[in-house]
Design a protein around this motif. Structure first.
Motif, PDB file in Angstrom:
ATOM      1  N   VAL A  20       0.839  -1.207   0.000  1.00 19.27           N
ATOM      2  CA  VAL A  20       0.000   0.000   0.000  1.00 19.27           C
ATOM      3  C   VAL A  20       0.871   1.253   0.000  1.00 19.27           C
ATOM      4  O   VAL A  20       0.612   2.201  -0.744  1.00 19.27           O
ATOM      5  CB  VAL A  20      -0.964  -0.011   1.213  1.00 19.27           C
ATOM      6  CG1 VAL A  20      -1.635   1.337   1.395  1.00 19.27           C
ATOM      7  CG2 VAL A  20      -1.999  -1.111   1.055  1.00 19.27           C
ATOM      8  N   SER A  23       2.365   1.730  -3.402  1.00 20.21           N
ATOM      9  CA  SER A  23       1.341   2.200  -4.340  1.00 20.21           C
ATOM     10  C   SER A  23       1.108   3.693  -4.176  1.00 20.21           C
ATOM     11  O   SER A  23       1.037   4.433  -5.166  1.00 20.21           O
ATOM     12  CB  SER A  23       0.025   1.457  -4.110  1.00 20.21           C
ATOM     13  OG  SER A  23       0.179   0.094  -4.342  1.00 20.21           O
ATOM     14  N   PRO A  46       0.577  -2.828  -5.655  1.00 19.94           N
ATOM     15  CA  PRO A  46      -0.597  -3.693  -5.545  1.00 19.94           C
ATOM     16  C   PRO A  46      -0.261  -5.180  -5.682  1.00 19.94           C
ATOM     17  O   PRO A  46      -0.905  -6.023  -5.042  1.00 19.94           O
ATOM     18  CB  PRO A  46      -1.492  -3.234  -6.702  1.00 19.94           C
ATOM     19  CG  PRO A  46      -1.069  -1.856  -6.986  1.00 19.94           C
ATOM     20  CD  PRO A  46       0.389  -1.790  -6.683  1.00 19.94           C
ATOM     21  N   ALA A  49       0.960  -6.223  -2.336  1.00 19.90           N
ATOM     22  CA  ALA A  49      -0.165  -6.251  -1.399  1.00 19.90           C
ATOM     23  C   ALA A  49      -1.029  -7.490  -1.610  1.00 19.90           C
ATOM     24  O   ALA A  49      -1.491  -8.104  -0.639  1.00 19.90           O
ATOM     25  CB  ALA A  49      -1.002  -4.985  -1.543  1.00 19.90           C
TER      26      ALA A  49
END
Length: 61
Positions: A20, A23, A46, A49
C-alpha cells in the motif's frame, strides 16, 4: 504449526502495508522519496499487497 501460522500472518500483514505504501508513493500521494511519482511503484505495490493478502488468507485456512 501455530508458529508457521503466526509467521504467515505477520509476513502477510507486512507485505500488505508495504504494498500500500509503495502504491501511494508511486501515485505521488506520499512524497519525500525517490519512489514518489514513479509509475513502476504504482504497479509493483498492488502486486506485493495481493501476495501479502494471499499469505494472510493461507494462514487462516
Amino acid at each position: 504449526m501455530k508458529a508457521q501460522r503466526v509467521v504467515l500472518l505477520v509476513g502477510g500483514l507486512v507485505l500488505v502495508l508495504v504494498g500500500v505504501l509503495w502504491s501511494l508513493q508511486g501515485l505521488g500521494m506520499v512524497g519525500g522519496s525517490v519512489m514518489s511519482g514513479v509509475t513502476l511503484w504504482a504497479i509493483v505495490g498492488p502486486v506485493v499487497a495481493v501476495v501479502g493478502a494471499y499469505l494472510m488468507w493461507r494462514a487462516r485456512r
